[in-house]
Motif scaffolding. Structure first.
Motif, PDB file in Angstrom:
ATOM      1  N   VAL A 299       0.858  -1.183   0.000  1.00  0.00           N
ATOM      2  CA  VAL A 299       0.000   0.000   0.000  1.00  0.00           C
ATOM      3  C   VAL A 299       0.897   1.237   0.000  1.00  0.00           C
ATOM      4  O   VAL A 299       1.941   1.258   0.645  1.00  0.00           O
ATOM      5  CB  VAL A 299      -0.909   0.011   1.254  1.00  0.00           C
ATOM      6  CG1 VAL A 299      -1.698   1.294   1.358  1.00  0.00           C
ATOM      7  CG2 VAL A 299      -1.822  -1.189   1.266  1.00  0.00           C
ATOM      8  N   LYS A 300       0.483   2.269  -0.713  1.00  0.00           N
ATOM      9  CA  LYS A 300       1.230   3.529  -0.706  1.00  0.00           C
ATOM     10  C   LYS A 300       0.536   4.485   0.258  1.00  0.00           C
ATOM     11  O   LYS A 300      -0.596   4.893   0.035  1.00  0.00           O
ATOM     12  CB  LYS A 300       1.294   4.109  -2.115  1.00  0.00           C
ATOM     13  CG  LYS A 300       2.176   3.294  -3.033  1.00  0.00           C
ATOM     14  CD  LYS A 300       2.200   3.866  -4.440  1.00  0.00           C
ATOM     15  CE  LYS A 300       3.094   3.088  -5.359  1.00  0.00           C
ATOM     16  NZ  LYS A 300       2.849   1.672  -5.422  1.00  0.00           N
ATOM     17  N   LEU A 301       1.239   4.827   1.336  1.00  0.00           N
ATOM     18  CA  LEU A 301       0.689   5.702   2.368  1.00  0.00           C
ATOM     19  C   LEU A 301       1.410   7.036   2.375  1.00  0.00           C
ATOM     20  O   LEU A 301       2.642   7.081   2.296  1.00  0.00           O
ATOM     21  CB  LEU A 301       0.852   5.088   3.754  1.00  0.00           C
ATOM     22  CG  LEU A 301       0.085   3.839   4.098  1.00  0.00           C
ATOM     23  CD1 LEU A 301       0.360   3.436   5.538  1.00  0.00           C
ATOM     24  CD2 LEU A 301      -1.394   4.026   3.882  1.00  0.00           C
ATOM     25  N   GLY A 302       0.654   8.117   2.514  1.00  0.00           N
ATOM     26  CA  GLY A 302       1.243   9.431   2.709  1.00  0.00           C
ATOM     27  C   GLY A 302       1.660   9.609   4.159  1.00  0.00           C
ATOM     28  O   GLY A 302       1.426   8.744   5.010  1.00  0.00           O
ATOM     29  N   ASP A 303       2.247  10.745   4.449  1.00  0.00           N
ATOM     30  CA  ASP A 303       2.688  11.047   5.808  1.00  0.00           C
ATOM     31  C   ASP A 303       1.494  11.264   6.731  1.00  0.00           C
ATOM     32  O   ASP A 303       0.416  11.649   6.293  1.00  0.00           O
ATOM     33  CB  ASP A 303       3.567  12.300   5.819  1.00  0.00           C
ATOM     34  CG  ASP A 303       4.896  12.077   5.124  1.00  0.00           C
ATOM     35  OD1 ASP A 303       5.360  10.923   5.083  1.00  0.00           O
ATOM     36  OD2 ASP A 303       5.469  13.066   4.630  1.00  0.00           O
ATOM     37  N   ARG A 304       1.726  11.028   8.007  1.00  0.00           N
ATOM     38  CA  ARG A 304       0.753  11.255   9.075  1.00  0.00           C
ATOM     39  C   ARG A 304      -0.546  10.481   8.870  1.00  0.00           C
ATOM     40  O   ARG A 304      -1.636  10.973   9.143  1.00  0.00           O
ATOM     41  CB  ARG A 304       0.503  12.757   9.239  1.00  0.00           C
ATOM     42  CG  ARG A 304       1.759  13.514   9.667  1.00  0.00           C
ATOM     43  CD  ARG A 304       1.578  15.014   9.649  1.00  0.00           C
ATOM     44  NE  ARG A 304       1.219  15.540   8.345  1.00  0.00           N
ATOM     45  CZ  ARG A 304       2.082  15.757   7.341  1.00  0.00           C
ATOM     46  NH1 ARG A 304       3.349  15.466   7.502  1.00  0.00           N
ATOM     47  NH2 ARG A 304       1.671  16.255   6.181  1.00  0.00           N
ATOM     48  N   PHE A 305      -0.445   9.262   8.419  1.00  0.00           N
ATOM     49  CA  PHE A 305      -1.586   8.360   8.285  1.00  0.00           C
ATOM     50  C   PHE A 305      -1.951   7.874   9.682  1.00  0.00           C
ATOM     51  O   PHE A 305      -1.094   7.413  10.426  1.00  0.00           O
ATOM     52  CB  PHE A 305      -1.198   7.181   7.388  1.00  0.00           C
ATOM     53  CG  PHE A 305      -2.314   6.220   7.114  1.00  0.00           C
ATOM     54  CD1 PHE A 305      -3.263   6.489   6.147  1.00  0.00           C
ATOM     55  CD2 PHE A 305      -2.407   5.028   7.822  1.00  0.00           C
ATOM     56  CE1 PHE A 305      -4.286   5.599   5.878  1.00  0.00           C
ATOM     57  CE2 PHE A 305      -3.422   4.132   7.563  1.00  0.00           C
ATOM     58  CZ  PHE A 305      -4.362   4.414   6.589  1.00  0.00           C
TER      59      PHE A 305
ATOM     60  N   PHE B  23      -2.983   6.184  -0.508  1.00  0.00           N
ATOM     61  CA  PHE B  23      -3.490   7.187   0.424  1.00  0.00           C
ATOM     62  C   PHE B  23      -2.605   8.417   0.369  1.00  0.00           C
ATOM     63  O   PHE B  23      -1.383   8.300   0.330  1.00  0.00           O
ATOM     64  CB  PHE B  23      -3.480   6.661   1.867  1.00  0.00           C
ATOM     65  CG  PHE B  23      -4.544   5.655   2.168  1.00  0.00           C
ATOM     66  CD1 PHE B  23      -5.743   6.042   2.739  1.00  0.00           C
ATOM     67  CD2 PHE B  23      -4.347   4.317   1.889  1.00  0.00           C
ATOM     68  CE1 PHE B  23      -6.722   5.108   3.025  1.00  0.00           C
ATOM     69  CE2 PHE B  23      -5.320   3.372   2.168  1.00  0.00           C
ATOM     70  CZ  PHE B  23      -6.511   3.777   2.738  1.00  0.00           C
ATOM     71  N   GLY B  24      -3.211   9.587   0.431  1.00  0.00           N
ATOM     72  CA  GLY B  24      -2.470  10.835   0.503  1.00  0.00           C
ATOM     73  C   GLY B  24      -2.031  11.109   1.933  1.00  0.00           C
ATOM     74  O   GLY B  24      -2.038  10.228   2.791  1.00  0.00           O
ATOM     75  N   GLU B  25      -1.700  12.361   2.208  1.00  0.00           N
ATOM     76  CA  GLU B  25      -1.225  12.755   3.534  1.00  0.00           C
ATOM     77  C   GLU B  25      -2.388  13.085   4.463  1.00  0.00           C
ATOM     78  O   GLU B  25      -3.462  13.475   4.017  1.00  0.00           O
ATOM     79  CB  GLU B  25      -0.298  13.955   3.407  1.00  0.00           C
ATOM     80  CG  GLU B  25       0.957  13.649   2.622  1.00  0.00           C
ATOM     81  CD  GLU B  25       1.915  14.814   2.554  1.00  0.00           C
ATOM     82  OE1 GLU B  25       1.546  15.929   2.982  1.00  0.00           O
ATOM     83  OE2 GLU B  25       3.024  14.602   2.061  1.00  0.00           O
ATOM     84  N   ASP B  26      -2.144  12.923   5.754  1.00  0.00           N
ATOM     85  CA  ASP B  26      -3.084  13.306   6.815  1.00  0.00           C
ATOM     86  C   ASP B  26      -4.425  12.600   6.722  1.00  0.00           C
ATOM     87  O   ASP B  26      -5.471  13.199   7.001  1.00  0.00           O
ATOM     88  CB  ASP B  26      -3.291  14.826   6.820  1.00  0.00           C
ATOM     89  CG  ASP B  26      -1.994  15.577   7.041  1.00  0.00           C
ATOM     90  OD1 ASP B  26      -1.316  15.271   8.034  1.00  0.00           O
ATOM     91  OD2 ASP B  26      -1.654  16.445   6.205  1.00  0.00           O
ATOM     92  N   CYS B  27      -4.436  11.338   6.352  1.00  0.00           N
ATOM     93  CA  CYS B  27      -5.678  10.558   6.286  1.00  0.00           C
ATOM     94  C   CYS B  27      -5.934   9.869   7.621  1.00  0.00           C
ATOM     95  O   CYS B  27      -5.006   9.490   8.328  1.00  0.00           O
ATOM     96  CB  CYS B  27      -5.597   9.510   5.173  1.00  0.00           C
ATOM     97  SG  CYS B  27      -5.603  10.229   3.529  1.00  0.00           S
ATOM     98  N   VAL B  28      -7.204   9.698   7.943  1.00  0.00           N
ATOM     99  CA  VAL B  28      -7.615   9.024   9.173  1.00  0.00           C
ATOM    100  C   VAL B  28      -8.617   7.943   8.796  1.00  0.00           C
ATOM    101  O   VAL B  28      -9.560   8.194   8.045  1.00  0.00           O
ATOM    102  CB  VAL B  28      -8.281  10.018  10.155  1.00  0.00           C
ATOM    103  CG1 VAL B  28      -8.760   9.300  11.404  1.00  0.00           C
ATOM    104  CG2 VAL B  28      -7.326  11.138  10.516  1.00  0.00           C
TER     105      VAL B  28
END
Length: 185
Positions: free
Chosen positions: A70-76, A92-97
């Protein structure tokens, strides 16, 4: 970014709390990504075995299936745990919850294509995002929503199947507008 910086960023995003299950699942994820940087296959094999064991433990104890592909952005942030399934080709982009019971994956067996999720996306408990869809930036996915189509930037997706609503103030009902329904008679 080095694995230690990524883990520190994950720790900060999880309110510097070592006991959060989401943080531990992300550590296993980061380790799985890091091992791909070991070029000689013979040297990578023991780390791959360790990753598979840790991944199995993460799924069993935390209820979080987060493959290292999976490709995760920062602050997942994984806010609540249990029943979280994410397909290996999701982005996923950044700052996802995300919260408990969330599925991000394929719509049909045997067909490739998982959701591509933008920055600052908040996914409610029990939501299902299925198929090769695009979720824009600054989107909120409601609890138990089943999202099967693209969601533009700045919108809310609610319902089964999800309806797309604008986040502009005149489109979202206020608490005061519905107060008469809350009064006990």
């Amino acid at each position: 970014m080095s694995i230690f910086r990524q883990i520190r960023s994950d720790w900060i995003a999880h309110q510097r709390d070592w006991s959060r299950h989401g943080f531990w699942a992300l550590m296993v994820y980061r380790f799985g990504n890091w091992r791909y940087g070991i070029r000689p296959r013979a040297l990578r094999m023991p780390f791959s075995f360790a990753y598979r064991v840790l991944h199995f433990i993460s799924i069993s104890l935390c209820g979080i299936e987060l493959p290292c592909e999976v490709k995760l952005g920062d602050r997942f942030v994984i806010e609540h745990v249990g029943g979280i399934v994410i397909s290996g080709d999701a982005v996923f982009g950044e700052d996802c919850v995300i919260r408990n019971g969330v599925t991000v994956g394929l719509r049909h067996r045997g067909q490739r294509g998982s959701p591509c999720i933008g920055d600052r996306v908040d996914i409610g408990a029990g939501a299902k995002l299925l198929g090769p869809i695009r979720i824009g930036n600054d989107v909120a996915i409601g609890a138990n929503a089943v999202v099967l189509c693209d969601v533009p930037d700045g919108c809310v997706a609610v319902g089964i199947p999800a309806r797309i609503l604008s986040r502009r103030s005149h489109d979202v009902p206020t608490v005061e507008a519905g107060m008469e329904d809350l009064v006990l008679r």
